[in-house]
Design a protein around this motif. Structure first.
Motif, PDB file in Angstrom:
ATOM      1  N   TYR A 389      16.719  39.482 -67.754  1.00 10.29           N
ATOM      2  CA  TYR A 389      16.013  40.635 -67.179  1.00 10.29           C
ATOM      3  C   TYR A 389      14.933  40.174 -66.200  1.00 10.29           C
ATOM      4  N   TYR A 390      14.232  39.132 -66.556  1.00 10.97           N
ATOM      5  CA  TYR A 390      13.175  38.591 -65.686  1.00 10.97           C
ATOM      6  C   TYR A 390      13.761  38.231 -64.313  1.00 10.97           C
ATOM      7  N   LEU A 391      14.900  37.565 -64.327  1.00  6.95           N
ATOM      8  CA  LEU A 391      15.533  37.174 -63.061  1.00  6.95           C
ATOM      9  C   LEU A 391      16.050  38.395 -62.298  1.00  6.95           C
ATOM     10  N   ARG A 392      16.583  39.364 -63.027  1.00  2.00           N
ATOM     11  CA  ARG A 392      17.054  40.587 -62.365  1.00  2.00           C
ATOM     12  C   ARG A 392      15.890  41.327 -61.724  1.00  2.00           C
ATOM     13  N   SER A 393      14.746  41.306 -62.393  1.00  2.18           N
ATOM     14  CA  SER A 393      13.576  41.993 -61.845  1.00  2.18           C
ATOM     15  C   SER A 393      13.066  41.313 -60.574  1.00  2.18           C
TER      16      SER A 393
ATOM     17  N   THR B  44       4.384  49.771 -71.330  1.00  4.72           N
ATOM     18  CA  THR B  44       5.653  50.510 -71.336  1.00  4.72           C
ATOM     19  C   THR B  44       5.889  51.149 -69.975  1.00  4.72           C
ATOM     20  N   LEU B  45       4.841  51.759 -69.438  1.00  2.84           N
ATOM     21  CA  LEU B  45       4.959  52.388 -68.120  1.00  2.84           C
ATOM     22  C   LEU B  45       5.393  51.355 -67.075  1.00  2.84           C
ATOM     23  N   ALA B  46       4.742  50.189 -67.137  1.00  3.37           N
ATOM     24  CA  ALA B  46       5.071  49.130 -66.177  1.00  3.37           C
ATOM     25  C   ALA B  46       6.531  48.694 -66.335  1.00  3.37           C
ATOM     26  N   GLN B  47       6.960  48.467 -67.567  1.00  4.86           N
ATOM     27  CA  GLN B  47       8.330  47.991 -67.818  1.00  4.86           C
ATOM     28  C   GLN B  47       9.380  49.041 -67.475  1.00  4.86           C
ATOM     29  N   VAL B  48       9.066  50.309 -67.755  1.00  5.63           N
ATOM     30  CA  VAL B  48      10.014  51.387 -67.436  1.00  5.63           C
ATOM     31  C   VAL B  48      10.229  51.457 -65.921  1.00  5.63           C
ATOM     32  N   LEU B  49       9.151  51.255 -65.163  1.00  7.14           N
ATOM     33  CA  LEU B  49       9.273  51.302 -63.702  1.00  7.14           C
ATOM     34  C   LEU B  49      10.106  50.137 -63.173  1.00  7.14           C
ATOM     35  N   ALA B  50      10.028  48.979 -63.876  1.00  9.34           N
ATOM     36  CA  ALA B  50      10.800  47.807 -63.429  1.00  9.34           C
ATOM     37  C   ALA B  50      12.241  47.850 -63.938  1.00  9.34           C
ATOM     38  N   GLY B  51      12.481  48.638 -64.996  1.00 13.08           N
ATOM     39  CA  GLY B  51      13.856  48.803 -65.481  1.00 13.08           C
ATOM     40  C   GLY B  51      14.216  47.970 -66.696  1.00 13.08           C
ATOM     41  N   HIS B  52      13.235  47.694 -67.546  1.00 10.78           N
ATOM     42  CA  HIS B  52      13.522  46.918 -68.763  1.00 10.78           C
ATOM     43  C   HIS B  52      14.582  47.629 -69.604  1.00 10.78           C
ATOM     44  N   PRO B  53      15.667  46.908 -69.937  1.00 12.14           N
ATOM     45  CA  PRO B  53      16.784  47.575 -70.629  1.00 12.14           C
ATOM     46  C   PRO B  53      16.446  48.078 -72.041  1.00 12.14           C
ATOM     47  N   THR B  73      19.427  49.841 -60.773  1.00  9.50           N
ATOM     48  CA  THR B  73      19.345  48.715 -61.707  1.00  9.50           C
ATOM     49  C   THR B  73      18.052  47.936 -61.427  1.00  9.50           C
ATOM     50  N   PRO B  74      17.643  47.094 -62.356  1.00 11.29           N
ATOM     51  CA  PRO B  74      16.414  46.311 -62.113  1.00 11.29           C
ATOM     52  C   PRO B  74      16.474  45.528 -60.800  1.00 11.29           C
ATOM     53  N   GLU B  75      17.666  44.928 -60.516  1.00 11.88           N
ATOM     54  CA  GLU B  75      17.751  44.124 -59.289  1.00 11.88           C
ATOM     55  C   GLU B  75      17.722  44.988 -58.038  1.00 11.88           C
ATOM     56  N   GLU B  76      18.282  46.213 -58.134  1.00  7.78           N
ATOM     57  CA  GLU B  76      18.202  47.109 -56.977  1.00  7.78           C
ATOM     58  C   GLU B  76      16.748  47.511 -56.696  1.00  7.78           C
ATOM     59  N   ARG B  77      16.010  47.765 -57.753  1.00  3.19           N
ATOM     60  CA  ARG B  77      14.597  48.124 -57.573  1.00  3.19           C
ATOM     61  C   ARG B  77      13.855  46.979 -56.888  1.00  3.19           C
ATOM     62  N   ALA B  78      14.121  45.747 -57.375  1.00  3.81           N
ATOM     63  CA  ALA B  78      13.450  44.584 -56.790  1.00  3.81           C
ATOM     64  C   ALA B  78      13.803  44.451 -55.310  1.00  3.81           C
ATOM     65  N   ARG B  79      15.088  44.637 -55.002  1.00  7.34           N
ATOM     66  CA  ARG B  79      15.532  44.477 -53.612  1.00  7.34           C
ATOM     67  C   ARG B  79      14.964  45.571 -52.710  1.00  7.34           C
ATOM     68  N   GLU B  80      14.671  46.742 -53.326  1.00  4.26           N
ATOM     69  CA  GLU B  80      14.082  47.845 -52.555  1.00  4.26           C
ATOM     70  C   GLU B  80      12.566  47.715 -52.448  1.00  4.26           C
ATOM     71  N   GLY B  81      12.006  46.689 -53.086  1.00  4.86           N
ATOM     72  CA  GLY B  81      10.578  46.453 -52.886  1.00  4.86           C
ATOM     73  C   GLY B  81       9.677  46.754 -54.071  1.00  4.86           C
ATOM     74  N   VAL B  82      10.256  46.899 -55.272  1.00  4.77           N
ATOM     75  CA  VAL B  82       9.417  47.088 -56.463  1.00  4.77           C
ATOM     76  C   VAL B  82       9.229  45.723 -57.124  1.00  4.77           C
ATOM     77  N   PHE B  83       8.032  45.400 -57.473  1.00  2.88           N
ATOM     78  CA  PHE B  83       7.759  44.112 -58.118  1.00  2.88           C
ATOM     79  C   PHE B  83       6.860  44.322 -59.321  1.00  2.88           C
ATOM     80  N   LEU B  84       7.271  43.738 -60.450  1.00  5.84           N
ATOM     81  CA  LEU B  84       6.422  43.768 -61.645  1.00  5.84           C
ATOM     82  C   LEU B  84       5.945  42.354 -61.944  1.00  5.84           C
ATOM     83  N   ALA B  85       4.629  42.182 -61.969  1.00  2.00           N
ATOM     84  CA  ALA B  85       4.075  40.914 -62.449  1.00  2.00           C
ATOM     85  C   ALA B  85       4.008  41.034 -63.969  1.00  2.00           C
ATOM     86  N   PHE B  86       4.782  40.203 -64.651  1.00  6.28           N
ATOM     87  CA  PHE B  86       4.935  40.334 -66.102  1.00  6.28           C
ATOM     88  C   PHE B  86       3.656  39.963 -66.859  1.00  6.28           C
TER      89      PHE B  86
END
Lengths: 435, 253
Positions: A389-393, B44-53, B73-86
């Motif tokens: 998931y981390y990598l997908r994100s 939870t809010l942060a993870q839901v926005l990033a797409g945690h399964p 999907t999480p990767e689509e969100r990332a590619r569209e410009g969403v980033f979560l610093a874990f």
């Protein structure tokens, strides 16, 4: 089935067996007797719990002879080489040295690399061989090492004299050609690197056949005081091949030995790696990677013996197992009385890519000194979902993420190899095995 | 321009509802801080926005640039410009930071139809980013987060933020566990990356970071809902009074 080998031995010994010296003939007699006593191991024996050698025991293997057979061409051999082009190499076909495929002309002064059969019958090298050959690998304790010793005829003889630096890696390639009937070869290598010398040796096993055959090898490596040796072992045997081997090293004071074992081939493989840190201040890196699929089975048994104080050993073995593959790792660390200030670390990580894949991991520590630092750890499990998931994100597709995480298991081992030139050549082989 | 619009968002994990109707609008150029006590649903809010399964959205919607975020999907969100610093960055064995960063950058570039970068070009581009966060390149040849200290992991998230240049950056307690120097580095980097066309949502437990990054809006999350919103002075007020004065009436409502 041991009777058959005894009978084969009689024929082999009766042939003069390559004009071996009397001392070796005597050892061979002892070794076949020892093999007959020990017999093939069974899974009832602790050391063989997870590995059945029944398929080897039940197959009738004829002793492989290169003589009379058409030798493979240089063009056929080249794709099997690991070292960068232009590196010195010795090629062995079914266990016998093939000078026409080898290239050891440009070795620096002080380095000798040649056929063991030849070395045994020559003056200075013969003396060196007598001093070391069969003295390190404990054939009394292993049926397979005993069998190899009984049929000891040829292999690599590498000698690096004191203070000599061998810049290029030296490649030893053992090629199997197979045959209509299953054959066995017993390649034997002796590597002696004397004090303050430096060398890298790449020992490869590969096949030009999909036939059933068996390689039963033994390598002894002696690392002198202050010497630095990088030793790579790349097992890419044929898909139906059996591979059993013992690698025994002995290190003297302040020496460094980096042993990197990469196992990709064979249907059934067992590799015993036995290392002895027998001089104060010696350092060992023991690196292993096995990438298995189909119903491949590979068993690595390693022993690190700390016999003297102030030695360090770092062992990392990673396995990637797909489909119905089975990986076995047994890592024993022995710290002898008086081996104070030992610093020993052992890790074995196994990645299971399918529910039918299996890994057995057994660490064993035997510590008889009180001022030591020894740690061990092992893991067996599927792809880490959190990491995925981390990598997908970060934008990676699930396929890319999985492939990256899988490659990471291999890259961790590749990254610890001392020579970038060898590592860069191994990387695509490992990637192909993972693909 | 509206970048993110969350309406009546409800989400649960393992059958337990954590978010109970969150409304939030983030426009480009803005920095939002989401504060709240432990267990209020910030992460939870942060993870839901990033797409945690592991999290399931049970009601409500989130529009990102007008598109349904939860359909991606999480990767689509990332590619569209969403980033979560874990909050807890994950270690990846054997994969160097440089290799990982290049894989991520190229996945995003490919999606945008721009040419993928080779190792050399990428390293050149990276040098600049490293200067921003005050790192030397020794971190690049180390495996991702492996053997990193807590502070190094957080800093590594910020390096990724700097390299990936998202439109919407969500920082999940990136300030927690940092010493003051690391905190200043994080704050400086976030300030530097601030542009009129992007936005930052900082999830934090502490007021400290907000003295270094000036938020435009501060929201208080309690029991899965935003119970109070205000300007940066609200953060100051929370620092002085704690959360109790807000939480209690909210629980009744």
């Amino acid at each position: 089935m041991t009777e058959q080998y005894v009978a084969d031995f009689k024929a082999f010994a009766g042939n003069g067996a390559g004009g071996a010296p009397a001392w070796l003939r005597k050892i061979r007699e002892g070794a076949i007797a020892r093999f007959a006593e020990l017999g093939f191991p069974t899974t009832k024996q602790e050391e063989w719990r997870f590995t059945s050698v029944a398929p080897i025991k039940e197959t009738r293997f004829a002793l492989a002879h290169a003589a009379g057979a058409q030798p493979p061409s240089v063009a056929a051999i080249e794709p099997l080489l690991v070292c960068p082009p232009g590196s010195p190499r010795m090629v062995f076909v079914d266990g016998r040295y093939a000078p026409e495929l080898s290239s050891v002309g440009g070795l620096p002064r002080g380095v000798h690399a040649g056929s063991l059969a030849v070395a045994l019958t020559s003056g200075r090298n013969g003396e060196l061989a007598r001093q070391h050959l069969t003295r390190h690998a404990r054939w009394h304790e292993s049926a397979f090492a005993a069998l190899n010793t009984a049929f000891l005829a040829d292999g690599a003889f590498v000698h690096v004299a004191a203070h000599t630096i061998l810049e290029q890696p030296l490649e030893l390639l053992f090629v199997a050609t197979g045959g209509r009937q299953p054959t066995v070869s017993h390649p034997r290598s002796l590597i002696v690197v004397e004090r303050d010398a430096q060398a890298a040796v790449v020992e490869g096993y590969a096949a030009l056949t999909d036939d059933v055959y068996w390689t039963n090898g033994v390598t002894e490596a002696v690392v002198g005081e202050g010497a630095r040796v990088e030793y790579y072992r790349v097992q890419r045997e044929g898909r139906r091949a059996y591979h059993v081997a013992t690698t025994q090293s002995r290190q003297e004071r302040d020496s460094f030995f980096g042993l990197h074992a990469v196992t990709l081939g064979g249907a059934l493989a067992r590799h015993d790696v036995l290392t002895a840190l027998d001089g104060a201040g010696a350092e060992l890196i023991l690196n292993g990677l096995y990438v298995l699929r189909d119903s491949q089975h590979a068993d690595h048994h390693t022993v690190i013996e700390h016999a003297r104080p102030h030695c360090a050993s770092h062992e990392f073995f990673n396995g990637v197992l797909d489909q119905r593959a089975h990986g076995v790792f047994n890592g024993r660390i022995i710290v002898r009385p008086g081996a104070q200030r030992t610093d020993s670390k052992q890790t074995n990580n196994n990645l299971l890519l399918s529910t039918d894949a299996r890994a057995d991991s057994q660490p064993q520590l035997e510590i008889y000194a009180d001022d030591v630092k020894c740690t061990h750890g092992s893991t067996v499990g599927p792809i880490d979902q959190t990491a995925l998931y981390y990598l997908r994100s970060r934008g990676l597709s699930p396929e890319m993420a999985q492939s990256l995480l899988t490659y990471g298991f291999a890259a961790e081992i590749l990254g610890r190899m001392g020579r970038a030139d060898v590592r860069d050549r191994l990387d695509p082989l490992v990637r192909a095995a993972l693909a | 321009m509206t970048l993110l619009q969350i309406k009546n968002l409800r989400a649960s994990v393992e059958g337990r509802e954590i978010l109970q109707g969150v409304d939030l609008t983030v426009n480009t150029g803005e920095v939002h801080a989401i504060m709240g006590p432990n267990g209020s649903g910030k992460s939870t809010l942060a993870q839901v926005l990033a797409g945690h399964p592991a999290y399931t959205v049970t009601a409500g919607s989130a529009l990102y640039e007008g598109k349904d975020l939860f359909a991606m999907t999480p990767e689509e969100r990332a590619r569209e410009g969403v980033f979560l610093a874990f909050q807890y960055p994950v270690a990846i064995r054997g994969i160097t930071n440089a290799y990982f960063l290049r894989s991520a950058v190229n996945a995003i570039r490919k999606h945008r139809g721009t040419e993928e970068l080779g190792p050399v070009e990428f390293m050149d581009a990276l040098e600049e980013k490293l200067k921003v966060i005050g790192w030397d390149d020794s971190y690049l040849s180390r495996p991702v987060n492996e053997g990193f200290s807590g502070g190094e992991k957080k800093r590594n998230e910020i390096l990724q933020l700097a390299v990936l240049e998202p439109k919407l950056a969500i920082l999940d307690e990136t300030d927690s566990g940092l010493d003051i120097d690391a905190l200043k580095t994080v704050a400086r980097t976030v300030e530097k990356l601030r542009r009129p066309d992007n936005a930052t949502v900082m999830v934090t437990h502490y007021y400290r970071i907000l003295t270094h990054i000036q938020p435009d809006f501060v929201h208080v999350l309690a029991a899965g809902r935003i119970v109070k919103s205000g300007g940066k002075e609200l953060a100051q007020e929370l620092e002085e009074k704690g959360y109790d004065w807000i939480r209690e009436p909210a629980a009744v409502a």
